[in-house]
Design a protein around this motif. Structure first.
Motif, PDB file in Angstrom:
ATOM      1  N   ASP A 339       0.816  -1.218   0.000  1.00 37.94           N
ATOM      2  CA  ASP A 339       0.000   0.000   0.000  1.00 37.94           C
ATOM      3  C   ASP A 339       0.848   1.266   0.000  1.00 37.94           C
ATOM      4  N   SER A 340       2.141   1.128  -0.329  1.00 37.63           N
ATOM      5  CA  SER A 340       3.046   2.283  -0.498  1.00 37.63           C
ATOM      6  C   SER A 340       3.110   3.166   0.745  1.00 37.63           C
ATOM      7  N   THR A 341       3.174   2.526   1.929  1.00 38.81           N
ATOM      8  CA  THR A 341       3.328   3.257   3.179  1.00 38.81           C
ATOM      9  C   THR A 341       4.492   2.659   3.970  1.00 38.81           C
ATOM     10  N   PHE A 342       4.751   3.265   5.139  1.00 37.68           N
ATOM     11  CA  PHE A 342       5.797   2.773   6.029  1.00 37.68           C
ATOM     12  C   PHE A 342       5.233   2.652   7.435  1.00 37.68           C
ATOM     13  N   ALA A 343       5.597   1.572   8.118  1.00 37.58           N
ATOM     14  CA  ALA A 343       5.175   1.356   9.503  1.00 37.58           C
ATOM     15  C   ALA A 343       6.347   1.647  10.431  1.00 37.58           C
ATOM     16  N   VAL A 344       6.032   2.230  11.594  1.00 37.80           N
ATOM     17  CA  VAL A 344       7.041   2.628  12.569  1.00 37.80           C
ATOM     18  C   VAL A 344       6.830   1.807  13.840  1.00 37.80           C
ATOM     19  N   ALA A 356       3.271   4.121  14.742  1.00 40.08           N
ATOM     20  CA  ALA A 356       2.643   5.048  13.798  1.00 40.08           C
ATOM     21  C   ALA A 356       2.918   4.561  12.381  1.00 40.08           C
ATOM     22  N   GLY A 357       2.366   5.296  11.410  1.00 42.13           N
ATOM     23  CA  GLY A 357       2.632   5.020  10.011  1.00 42.13           C
ATOM     24  C   GLY A 357       2.787   6.318   9.250  1.00 42.13           C
ATOM     25  N   PHE A 358       3.462   6.267   8.107  1.00 42.19           N
ATOM     26  CA  PHE A 358       3.611   7.477   7.294  1.00 42.19           C
ATOM     27  C   PHE A 358       3.720   7.091   5.829  1.00 42.19           C
ATOM     28  N   GLN A 417      10.885  14.819  10.111  1.00 44.50           N
ATOM     29  CA  GLN A 417       9.511  14.791   9.633  1.00 44.50           C
ATOM     30  C   GLN A 417       8.764  13.539  10.098  1.00 44.50           C
ATOM     31  N   LEU A 418       9.485  12.484  10.438  1.00 40.71           N
ATOM     32  CA  LEU A 418       8.859  11.202  10.666  1.00 40.71           C
ATOM     33  C   LEU A 418       8.193  11.135  12.032  1.00 40.71           C
TER      34      LEU A 418
END
Length: 419
Positions: A339-344, A356-358, A417-418
């Motif tokens: 889904d073209s996102t990143f998980a933190v 979180a996610g971004f 920014q993250l």
């Protein structure tokens, strides 16, 4: 890296449809960040040198952080070294096929170790998986960094470097070869984890000096499950092309605990102690969902509803992993390629906890990121451009497009920014 994966039903399936409206459905509530720089576009065709960006690594200068260098694999296109503006300093081509009719070099992933002592020499080394020839390529990094310009990397691979997984060159042609890579310092020589393409296997190797050059020797290996018991008592196996097993690619070592985190693309994230039993600590959203491979489309399609066993934060493929160390905390960033996102995640004694996610969206300096594969992070200040640290991620759909050409590159994001 595979862009065609099993999709969940409902909202996730809707989000998998291309277009900003569909993306908004899936990505609601995620932090949006923008890149402040990007590398030049790479084109995966003959005119572009068959260059396809994949995996980055960051070499941090110990004396002049603003002269630090980003490395990136380009598959058949070789290896690139760029400065912190994204400008190319050096390009290294892949080695040719050893004999006619055999596969040439194809650089898949890269990782770095700094301050390694090998053969009585202090070295900063970049390790690259040559997926085409089933070898590791090792490069010495010039400590002048970006000031070394087109001499920042020097090939120090021993001519005696063995095949990583294959027993002979005939087996290499099957291309079940070295794929993902992660490196960690060790008093007896850096340790290198290497995944095997189309197999559920990770090998551990040690770098050793061979005169002025560097080679490697096997230490151990791990074979991971290809099917899983679900809570309802049934058994589930990820959908794969016939003959393939659920492979790993993205990996990172936690240098504080000497633990490997490894992404099994269609399954989730494993925690792998160097001594101890591997544990699956995060699952993809597609985990447990039945699916079937369609020979006509060469795609997997769901044949049933999502499973209660599924994860919540990663859409297959689970890909690039990288760890940020700051103020006693360890933060794992994971690419959710589907889904073209990143998980933190916050790493802790029990494994990991989602925070979180971004997503990286279009900005004034660069377009957004889709289908990201590899990622690399540092929390070191790299000067005025990246005063609080840097995240570099692969962009699998660089824009603007050029007709029907497949364009890829790397994006550079300010760490502050993250989330």
């Amino acid at each position: 890296m595979r862009y065609t994966r099993v999709l969940m039903a409902g909202v996730l399936a809707a989000a998998a449809v291309t277009g900003p409206a569909a993306a908004a459905v899936q990505n609601r509530g995620l932090t949006e960040v923008t890149a402040v720089a990007e590398t030049a576009p790479n084109w995966d065709d003959e005119a572009g040198g068959d260059a396809n960006a994949d995996d980055p690594a960051i070499w941090v200068s110990p004396t002049r952080p603003d002269r630090s260098v980003v490395l990136g694999t380009l598959k058949n296109g070789g290896l690139t070294a760029v400065d912190l503006t994204g400008k190319q300093l050096q390009h290294i081509a892949t080695p040719p096929a050893p004999e006619e009719g055999q596969e040439p070099g194809r650089f898949n992933n890269v990782d770095l170790v700094q301050g390694a002592v090998l053969g009585g020499r202090l070295r900063d080394l970049a390790v690259v998986t040559d997926r085409g020839r089933d070898q590791l390529r090792i490069y010495s990094v010039d400590r002048r960094g970006a000031d070394a310009k087109n001499k920042v990397l020097t090939d120090v691979t021993s001519p005696k470097a063995p095949l990583v997984f294959s027993t002979d060159t005939a087996e290499v042609q099957d291309q079940r070869t070295a794929y993902g890579v992660a490196v960690i310092a060790d008093p007896h020589g850096p340790l290198v984890a290497v995944t095997r393409r189309n197999e559920a296997r990770i090998g551990l190797f040690r770098l050793i000096a061979d005169g002025a050059n560097v080679t490697y020797t096997p230490v151990t290996r791990w074979d991971f499950p290809t099917s899983f018991k679900l809570r309802d008592g049934s058994t589930w196996a990820p959908c794969e092309e016939p003959g393939d097993r659920p492979q790993f690619e993205g990996m990172v070592f936690d240098r504080t605990t000497r633990t490997l985190y490894a992404a099994q693309e269609d399954v989730g994230i494993w925690r792998v102690p160097l001594t101890g039993r591997p544990e699956l600590v995060e699952k993809v959203r597609e985990f447990g969902q039945p699916a079937a491979y369609d020979e006509a489309t060469e795609e997997c399609a769901p044949t049933g509803a999502p499973a209660p066993d599924a994860g919540r934060h990663l859409s297959a493929d689970a890909e690039g992993l990288t760890i940020a160390y700051r103020n006693g905390t360890r933060t794992l960033y994971a690419s959710s390629q589907g889904d073209s996102t990143f998980a933190v995640y916050r790493l802790n004694a029990r494994g990991l906890t989602y925070r979180a996610g971004f997503q990286v969206v279009d900005g004034p300096a660069a377009d957004g990121v889709q289908h990201s594969d590899g990622a690399a992070v540092t929390t070191r200040s790299l000067g005025a451009r990246f005063p609080h640290g840097l995240l570099v991620v692969h962009d699998g759909e660089n824009t603007p497009h050029d007709a029907d050409r497949e364009g890829t590159n790397f994006k550079l994001v300010r760490l502050e920014q993250l989330p």
